[in-house]
Design an enzyme around this catalytic site. Structure first.
Site, PDB file in Angstrom:
ATOM      1  N   GLU A   7      35.573  47.360  47.618  1.00  0.00           N
ATOM      2  CA  GLU A   7      36.047  45.999  47.865  1.00  0.00           C
ATOM      3  C   GLU A   7      35.520  45.517  49.205  1.00  0.00           C
ATOM      4  O   GLU A   7      35.035  46.299  50.008  1.00  0.00           O
ATOM      5  CB  GLU A   7      37.579  45.970  47.903  1.00  0.00           C
ATOM      6  CG  GLU A   7      38.257  46.491  46.652  1.00  0.00           C
ATOM      7  CD  GLU A   7      37.970  45.639  45.447  1.00  0.00           C
ATOM      8  OE1 GLU A   7      37.798  44.415  45.613  1.00  0.00           O
ATOM      9  OE2 GLU A   7      37.882  46.184  44.335  1.00  0.00           O
ATOM     10  N   GLY A   8      35.647  44.225  49.437  1.00  0.00           N
ATOM     11  CA  GLY A   8      35.395  43.709  50.778  1.00  0.00           C
ATOM     12  C   GLY A   8      34.002  43.141  50.999  1.00  0.00           C
ATOM     13  O   GLY A   8      33.697  42.672  52.084  1.00  0.00           O
ATOM     14  N   ASN A  63      41.081  40.482  42.635  1.00  0.00           N
ATOM     15  CA  ASN A  63      41.511  41.281  43.785  1.00  0.00           C
ATOM     16  C   ASN A  63      43.004  41.496  43.677  1.00  0.00           C
ATOM     17  O   ASN A  63      43.769  40.536  43.733  1.00  0.00           O
ATOM     18  CB  ASN A  63      41.212  40.523  45.084  1.00  0.00           C
ATOM     19  CG  ASN A  63      39.739  40.203  45.215  1.00  0.00           C
ATOM     20  OD1 ASN A  63      38.926  41.049  45.565  1.00  0.00           O
ATOM     21  ND2 ASN A  63      39.370  38.964  44.879  1.00  0.00           N
ATOM     22  N   ARG A 110      44.104  37.586  43.493  1.00  0.00           N
ATOM     23  CA  ARG A 110      43.231  36.404  43.500  1.00  0.00           C
ATOM     24  C   ARG A 110      42.087  36.671  42.544  1.00  0.00           C
ATOM     25  O   ARG A 110      41.365  37.646  42.703  1.00  0.00           O
ATOM     26  CB  ARG A 110      42.696  36.130  44.909  1.00  0.00           C
ATOM     27  CG  ARG A 110      42.196  34.685  45.112  1.00  0.00           C
ATOM     28  CD  ARG A 110      41.469  34.513  46.436  1.00  0.00           C
ATOM     29  NE  ARG A 110      40.273  35.310  46.430  1.00  0.00           N
ATOM     30  CZ  ARG A 110      39.832  36.047  47.467  1.00  0.00           C
ATOM     31  NH1 ARG A 110      40.486  36.067  48.600  1.00  0.00           N
ATOM     32  NH2 ARG A 110      38.738  36.761  47.350  1.00  0.00           N
ATOM     33  N   ARG A 152      35.102  29.384  48.542  1.00  0.00           N
ATOM     34  CA  ARG A 152      34.225  29.948  49.576  1.00  0.00           C
ATOM     35  C   ARG A 152      32.786  29.635  49.209  1.00  0.00           C
ATOM     36  O   ARG A 152      32.414  29.688  48.034  1.00  0.00           O
ATOM     37  CB  ARG A 152      34.404  31.469  49.658  1.00  0.00           C
ATOM     38  CG  ARG A 152      35.739  31.883  50.237  1.00  0.00           C
ATOM     39  CD  ARG A 152      35.946  33.379  50.089  1.00  0.00           C
ATOM     40  NE  ARG A 152      35.891  33.777  48.687  1.00  0.00           N
ATOM     41  CZ  ARG A 152      35.777  35.027  48.272  1.00  0.00           C
ATOM     42  NH1 ARG A 152      35.711  36.009  49.134  1.00  0.00           N
ATOM     43  NH2 ARG A 152      35.745  35.307  46.981  1.00  0.00           N
ATOM     44  N   LYS A 187      27.422  47.416  40.642  1.00  0.00           N
ATOM     45  CA  LYS A 187      28.616  47.405  41.505  1.00  0.00           C
ATOM     46  C   LYS A 187      29.285  48.768  41.598  1.00  0.00           C
ATOM     47  O   LYS A 187      29.681  49.339  40.575  1.00  0.00           O
ATOM     48  CB  LYS A 187      29.654  46.430  40.942  1.00  0.00           C
ATOM     49  CG  LYS A 187      29.219  44.981  40.921  1.00  0.00           C
ATOM     50  CD  LYS A 187      30.416  44.108  40.558  1.00  0.00           C
ATOM     51  CE  LYS A 187      30.094  42.650  40.734  1.00  0.00           C
ATOM     52  NZ  LYS A 187      31.302  41.815  40.614  1.00  0.00           N
ATOM     53  N   GLU A 242      35.486  38.871  39.882  1.00  0.00           N
ATOM     54  CA  GLU A 242      36.391  40.031  39.939  1.00  0.00           C
ATOM     55  C   GLU A 242      37.801  39.524  40.171  1.00  0.00           C
ATOM     56  O   GLU A 242      38.003  38.349  40.491  1.00  0.00           O
ATOM     57  CB  GLU A 242      36.007  40.963  41.090  1.00  0.00           C
ATOM     58  CG  GLU A 242      36.174  40.304  42.451  1.00  0.00           C
ATOM     59  CD  GLU A 242      36.345  41.281  43.607  1.00  0.00           C
ATOM     60  OE1 GLU A 242      36.596  42.472  43.388  1.00  0.00           O
ATOM     61  OE2 GLU A 242      36.251  40.820  44.759  1.00  0.00           O
ATOM     62  N   SER A 276      42.905  37.658  50.596  1.00  0.00           N
ATOM     63  CA  SER A 276      43.129  36.921  51.845  1.00  0.00           C
ATOM     64  C   SER A 276      42.705  35.452  51.766  1.00  0.00           C
ATOM     65  O   SER A 276      42.233  34.979  50.741  1.00  0.00           O
ATOM     66  CB  SER A 276      42.405  37.627  52.988  1.00  0.00           C
ATOM     67  OG  SER A 276      41.037  37.717  52.702  1.00  0.00           O
ATOM     68  N   LYS A 302      36.690  47.895  39.631  1.00  0.00           N
ATOM     69  CA  LYS A 302      35.606  47.312  38.839  1.00  0.00           C
ATOM     70  C   LYS A 302      35.461  48.039  37.500  1.00  0.00           C
ATOM     71  O   LYS A 302      35.086  47.444  36.501  1.00  0.00           O
ATOM     72  CB  LYS A 302      34.322  47.354  39.646  1.00  0.00           C
ATOM     73  CG  LYS A 302      34.581  46.673  41.017  1.00  0.00           C
ATOM     74  CD  LYS A 302      33.721  45.739  41.482  1.00  0.00           C
ATOM     75  CE  LYS A 302      33.947  44.822  42.627  1.00  0.00           C
ATOM     76  NZ  LYS A 302      34.929  44.911  43.640  1.00  0.00           N
TER      77      LYS A 302
HETATM   78  P1  ADP Z   1      33.919  42.739  46.442  1.00  0.00           P
HETATM   79  O1  ADP Z   1      35.049  43.506  45.896  1.00  0.00           O
HETATM   80  O2  ADP Z   1      33.081  43.495  47.397  1.00  0.00           O
HETATM   81  O3  ADP Z   1      34.342  41.396  46.942  1.00  0.00           O
HETATM   82  P2  ADP Z   1      32.664  41.269  44.283  1.00  0.00           P
HETATM   83  O4  ADP Z   1      32.617  41.726  42.878  1.00  0.00           O
HETATM   84  O5  ADP Z   1      33.571  40.147  44.567  1.00  0.00           O
HETATM   85  O6  ADP Z   1      32.962  42.535  45.187  1.00  0.00           O
HETATM   86  O7  ADP Z   1      31.195  40.903  44.749  1.00  0.00           O
HETATM   87  C1  ADP Z   1      30.929  40.475  46.064  1.00  0.00           C
HETATM   88  C2  ADP Z   1      30.074  39.223  46.033  1.00  0.00           C
HETATM   89  O8  ADP Z   1      28.866  39.461  45.311  1.00  0.00           O
HETATM   90  C3  ADP Z   1      30.731  38.049  45.335  1.00  0.00           C
HETATM   91  O9  ADP Z   1      31.539  37.319  46.234  1.00  0.00           O
HETATM   92  C4  ADP Z   1      29.539  37.265  44.834  1.00  0.00           C
HETATM   93  O10 ADP Z   1      29.023  36.454  45.878  1.00  0.00           O
HETATM   94  C5  ADP Z   1      28.510  38.344  44.535  1.00  0.00           C
HETATM   95  N1  ADP Z   1      28.582  38.718  43.097  1.00  0.00           N
HETATM   96  C6  ADP Z   1      29.392  39.640  42.550  1.00  0.00           C
HETATM   97  N2  ADP Z   1      29.217  39.724  41.225  1.00  0.00           N
HETATM   98  C7  ADP Z   1      28.271  38.832  40.921  1.00  0.00           C
HETATM   99  C8  ADP Z   1      27.639  38.442  39.688  1.00  0.00           C
HETATM  100  N3  ADP Z   1      27.964  38.999  38.527  1.00  0.00           N
HETATM  101  N4  ADP Z   1      26.686  37.473  39.748  1.00  0.00           N
HETATM  102  C9  ADP Z   1      26.347  36.911  40.926  1.00  0.00           C
HETATM  103  N5  ADP Z   1      26.895  37.229  42.110  1.00  0.00           N
HETATM  104  C10 ADP Z   1      27.850  38.185  42.118  1.00  0.00           C
HETATM  105 MG    MG Z   2      34.995  39.785  45.925  1.00  0.00          MG
END
Ligand code: ADP
Ligand code: MG
Length: 474
Positions: free
Chosen positions: A368-369, A146, A125, A450, A364, A144, A151, A305
């Site tokens: 994940e999660g 996944n 996803r 979401r 970051k 990102e 899910s 990442k």
């Molecule tokens: P995870 O693998 O923990 O889901 P993500 O990269 O999806 O990591 O980041 C988790 C959440 O953080 C995202 O769902 C988003 O709400 C926020 N986020 C992540 N990257 C960014 C970004 N570059 N700018 C703004 N919000 C972000």
């Molecule tokens: Mg995420």
């Protein structure tokens, strides 16, 4: 990009009435989750959190996200087959990040032994936000991708009729009929079914590898049901069960309790807390087997990442997808600024920029999660502490996406009804199947929206921050 229900948002009696209808509709349609108090029993369940109203999504960006999904499928698949790229890209990360190092160790061990698996199934996803430029125009930017345990493909489909009902209650029947059909779990199941068929043992089962704590079981059951409807047997097992009862037979066929397994679909195994020593051994056994792993360990690593950050370097996409200039351009258009914190001048320089202006970035780790990223003052403090240490290479830096907030109501069990300023994240599900060198399926299987209140920087639905939503195209 306002939705056409701005007029009713402040009509408290109408909203209250609609919220009562919405919750009952969610329970009726199966937008369900087990409770925090009883996470492994279905005696008491509740509705999964969702928005009262669909959120406006720009049509052009929505279409762009669908149009690039097959490219992302090809890209992830290409990375998973490129030992040198993964080795080079993750070299600095695995020195400091034990979890990634452990996954990488299994990857190398399996390659050394020689792959028994010849059919490959990817379910991913790709997640995006709509970045609002200074001139007010929105751009699609990937958060990102996944590549393991992506899910909510099941529950999102069930949220759609709930939103249709709410809009009708609020006198918006025309808009209700314009919400797009969406059923990702069906597409996911078609991929699993294809992999099962190509594996070629009609008596073999599909094994869902599930967590010890299974609050989100109903989402998984949606995929499961689609498989049973096609007369494919599904079993649910944990790593612990694999450790105790899993074995490899002739040709490294995988057996559980004496039953052959054709496909292992992971809804587990993506964070360190999923593993103890026995679980690592179970993971190795699965990876060594001939069964179709969704994903295999190389594909899981393709979703780190660190890999995402390396993809944004000039020339990397071209080298991974030779002769596909148009796909490369579509992919690159979705990338936000991503920066390596590897030791050296480049990393020193971006670390200094981020410390001086932390609100421009997200820091970051390889996790994940949800709930792991660092922002603002916290980002500055952590980066300042680790700026001269190799520990910094376990993180990447990313430009912070700044979407335009919109008003909505987030419905959660036991929470008061109040209006929130919200931002949304769009995910597109990708499914592909490869047999040897030949791609036999490559599709976009549906979407997930979401939404969360702007005061939460991070976190998904499972983490209790974001809620399920439905896009309304504008
Ligand atoms: P995870 O693998 O923990 O889901 P993500 O990269 O999806 O990591 O980041 C988790 C959440 O953080 C995202 O769902 C988003 O709400 C926020 N986020 C992540 N990257 C960014 C970004 N570059 N700018 C703004 N919000 C972000
Ligand atoms: Mg995420």
């Amino acid at each position: 990009m306002a939705a056409p229900w701005e007029d009713v948002l402040r009509d408290t009696p109408a909203i209250r009435e609609a919220a009562v209808v919405a919750v009952d509709a969610a329970l009726l349609e199966g937008v369900l989750m087990r409770t925090e108090g009883e996470p492994n029993a279905s005696d008491v369940v509740n509705f999964a959190p969702f928005t009262l109203l669909p959120s406006a999504v720009p049509r052009t960006l929505f279409e762009q996200a669908y149009a690039v999904q097959q490219d992302f499928n090809l890209l992830v698949d290409a990375i998973s087959q490129n030992k040198e790229f993964l080795e080079r890209t993750l070299a600095s990360t695995i020195k400091v990040d034990d979890f990634t190092a452990r996954l990488f160790g299994i990857h190398m061990q399996v390659l050394e032994e020689g792959l028994a698996q010849s059919v490959f199934l990817g379910i991913n996803r790709s997640d995006y936000m709509f970045d609002c430029g200074v001139d007010g125009t929105a751009a699609l930017k990937q958060i990102e991708i996944n590549t393991i345990a992506a899910s909510f493909g099941g529950l999102t489909a069930r949220t759609l009729p709930v939103h249709q009902r709410v809009l009708k209650v609020l006198g918006k029947s025309k808009e209700a009929s314009q919400l797009l059909p969406n059923n990702p779990s069906k597409g996911l199941a078609l991929g699993i079914a294809k992999a099962w068929e190509l594996y070629g043992s009609p008596s073999a089962v599909v094994m869902f590898l599930v967590e010890e704590v299974q609050r989100n079981i109903f989402d998984q059951r949606c995929v499961e049901n689609e498989l049973w409807n096609r007369n494919i047997r599904v079993v649910r097992r944990r790593f612990r069960d694999v450790f105790e009862k899993g074995s490899l037979g002739e040709g490294r066929r995988l057996y559980m309790d004496g039953q052959e397994v054709a496909v292992v679909y992971y809804r587990e195994g993506y964070v360190p807390k999923n593993y103890d020593q026995q679980n690592w051994e179970a993971r190795l056994l699965l990876e060594r087997s001939r069964a179709v792993k969704c994903p295999d360990i190389a594909t899981q690593l393709a979703g780190t990442k660190k890999v995402q950050q390396e993809l944004s370097r000039p020339g990397t996409l071209e080298s991974l997808l030779p002769g596909r200039a148009e796909a490369v351009a579509r992919l690159r258009a979705t990338f936000a600024g991503l920066y390596s914190l590897d030791m050296g001048a480049e990393g020193d320089q971006i670390a200094a920029v981020a410390i001086a202006d932390p609100d421009r970035f997200v820091l970051k780790p390889q996790r994940e999660g949800g709930g792991n990223n660092l922002y603002g003052e916290e980002l500055r403090q952590v980066l300042e502490k680790i700026r001269d240490s190799p520990e910094r290479t376990s993180y990447i830096l990313m430009d912070k996406i700044k979407p335009q907030p919109a008003l909505n109501y987030l419905l959660r069990a036991h929470s008061p009804l109040r209006v929130s300023e919200c931002i949304s994240e769009l995910g597109i599900f990708g499914v592909y199947v490869r047999q040897g060198k030949e791609m036999v399926m490559n599709t976009a299987a549906g979407h997930l929206l979401r939404t969360k209140a702007i005061e939460h920087a991070d976190g998904g639905v499972a983490a209790g921050v974001a809620v399920l939503d439905t896009p309304y195209l504008v």
